[in-house]
Each structure stands twice: as C-alpha cells, then as structure tokens.
Design an enzyme around this catalytic site. Structure first.
Site, PDB file in Angstrom:
ATOM      1  CD  GLU A  47      -2.088   1.093   3.242  1.00  0.00           C
ATOM      2  OE1 GLU A  47      -3.190   1.324   3.078  1.00  0.00           O
ATOM      3  OE2 GLU A  47      -1.571   0.676   3.716  1.00  0.00           O
ATOM      4  CG  ASN A 107      -5.059   4.385   0.400  1.00  0.00           C
ATOM      5  OD1 ASN A 107      -3.806   3.349  -0.878  1.00  0.00           O
ATOM      6  ND2 ASN A 107      -4.162   3.611   1.078  1.00  0.00           N
ATOM      7  CD  GLU A 143      -4.887   4.917   5.942  1.00  0.00           C
ATOM      8  OE1 GLU A 143      -6.066   4.694   5.015  1.00  0.00           O
ATOM      9  OE2 GLU A 143      -4.569   4.065   6.813  1.00  0.00           O
ATOM     10  CG  ASN A 194       2.189   1.292   4.705  1.00  0.00           C
ATOM     11  OD1 ASN A 194       3.583   2.424   4.562  1.00  0.00           O
ATOM     12  ND2 ASN A 194       1.698   1.037   3.509  1.00  0.00           N
TER      13      ASN A 194
END
Length: 313
Positions: A47, A107, A143, A194
């Site tokens: 990622e 993402n 995020e 991650n």
C-alpha cells in the site's frame, strides 16, 4: 494439470519523506528483478508504495499534500517500472495515492498483467483513523482526512489465469471484504498494508499486531477458499515503527511463505489456484450451505443494536 502461479510478495522497508519517486521506483525495479529471477509471474507491492505514509501528518489544507498523489498511472516517473515489468514478462500489483481529475482522493491499487496492461483498479473501502487533528497522538492517522472510501466495492477480475481481487490494509480486518469477493469466486486476493505497531486508541493491542495481521488473512483465506497475499511496507519510517511480516496464505489458511526482516525483501510461493476448489466445493460450498435469509442484518444495519432489555413485571 494445475493452474500454478508463482507469486512474489515484494515487501518494502521504510520510505522516508526525503526519498524521491525516482529512488523508490529503482527499489521497486530491483525487487521486481529479484522476483523474476526466482520465477515469479506476479509481484505484489505494498500500500502507498511510492511515498512515505503521509497520513501521519496534519496539514491545514489537504492540497498541501498533492505532491504525494498520482494524477495519472503510469506517469513519466512510474513508466520505467511498467517498462521493466513488460520486458521481463512479469505482472504486478501496486498501491499508491490517487488524485482524480474530479478532485477525488483515493487509496488505490492497480493490477498489471504480464504484458504491461492495467487490467484492474481497486480503491480502498474501509478507511481507518480520523479526519481531524488529534494532538494527543504521538503521530496522526489521518486517512479519513486524506482519502474518501472507494465507490466501486470489491471487484474480482479474470487475470493471471484465475479470478483475482484486491484489498488494502484495513480492508483485511473485515470479514465482509473476503466474503463479497468469495461470492464472486475469487481465487487470489492481493493486499498491501502499512500498519503502525503502536495503536494509540488502545495500546494493549500493540503486542498483538502480528497475531491479528495473520489471523484475519488466514481466516479470510480459509473461509472463502482463496489464496491471500499480504505485503507490508514495514520498519521505522519517519520515527514510526510499522509491522512487516508479509505473507502468502493458502486456501487452507496455512501460511506458506513469510518475510523474516523489516526491510526490502522478496518472498515467493507456488500457488495452485485449483487448490481453492478443495474448500469452495466442500466445507464452503456457498450454494449448498449458505442460509441468506438469516443474514439481512449485515447489510441493513451499520452499527450495533442490542436486544431490548427484559423488564420484570
């Protein structure tokens, strides 16, 4: 005759803030070549492989972080990876931050076939963390500030002579992720992650990070009769210690290969996609055993609703 696919998990060590895209691309190419030398036909990268994990920092205007995002794929900077993969005849999966022409921030992970074609794109659905600065944390997990949930759900694509799906990091913790793909016959799920070892909301979970990482991927693989390839960007990145422990999990739930370091490392496994049928056709024969009339609550209710209390009269 089996559908045998040699798969490499290309774990990465830290990508620091001052590492350039060019530096990172050269690392990815080196990992790709190592995987090819070991016979890999598909290489799975982590990622957000192209940058440091930037959601650990707050910025007042998200546009200040635009340089971490990719506006096209491939780009001039990433094209050498595509070119080398096509030259070697090796496919790959790559995670990165995507900024669309409409201004959406995702993402994202792509799947590239052995001839260099992008055959699938997945945008992370389960976005963890928080969307406002929380100064009490030693580092942020923003995020939900930097990314929006992917709008497309969990697809499965015909690629690499099988049925392939993708997920990203926190997606792996949710059983619905695997089951939605399982109901599409998935035989191989690719996952980059991650994962900081320190979990600020509940530090008691820190020591369990490796256990939980394996637990969710092993159970997801077994309960849906699919291979799962989980690939980390680990080590100490910008002062934050992140879990490595990349692994390849068989449809039986067994770990067949696992990384031993927290640095750039390639692990490989020969994955027989026909092995999936041993579980899809027996214990987890969905058509025969699922009782969907009892599952409606899963999609009609988001949070927890407890049963009513019994009042004694």
């Amino acid at each position: 005759m089996t559908r045998s696919l040699e798969i490499a998990a290309a774990q990465m060590g830290p990508v620091q803030r001052d590492h350039s895209r060019g530096d990172v691309i050269q690392r990815l190419i080196a990992l790709l070549r190592t995987a090819h030398d070991r016979g890999a036909q598909l290489v799975v990268f982590p990622e957000l492989a192209l940058t440091t994990f930037f959601p650990r920092w707050w910025v007042d205007d998200v546009r200040e972080a635009d340089h971490f995002y990719e506006t096209e794929m491939p780009s001039a900077q990433t094209q050498p990876l595509f070119d080398e993969a096509a030259r070697l005849g090796v496919g790959f999966s790559l995670g990165y931050a995507e900024l669309t022409p409409q201004g959406h921030r995702y993402n994202t992970s792509i799947l590239v076939e052995r001839d260099g074609r992008i055959v699938a794109k997945y945008r992370k659905v389960h976005i963890p963390g928080h969307d406002k600065q929380e100064p009490w944390r030693t580092f942020q997990h923003l995020e939900r500030y930097y990314f929006e949930p992917g709008p497309d759900g969990f697809g499965v694509w015909r690629a690499f002579d099988g049925l392939v799906g993708m997920m990203i990091c926190n997606d792996r913790r949710w059983p619905e992720t695997y089951r939605v793909m399982g109901l599409q016959g998935v035989e191989l799920i690719l996952c980059g992650y991650n994962t900081p070892i320190h979990y600020a909301p509940d530090p008691s979970q820190d020591v369990l990070q490796g256990f939980h990482n394996a637990l969710v991927m092993q159970s997801g693989a077994y309960q849906n009769g699919t291979w799962v390839v989980g690939v980390a960007k680990g080590g100490v990145e910008e002062g934050v210690d992140s879990l490595a422990q990349s692994m390849i999990v068989a449809p039986s739930g067994q770990i067949v290969a696992q990384a031993l370091t927290t640095a750039d490392e390639v692990i490989t496994a020969t994955c027989d996609l026909d092995w999936c049928e041993r579980y899809k056709g027996t214990l987890f024969d969905f058509a025969r055993y699922r009782e969907t009339q009892h599952y409606a609550i899963i999609t009609t209710q988001r949070g927890v609703v407890t049963p009513p209390e019994v009042v004694d009269e």
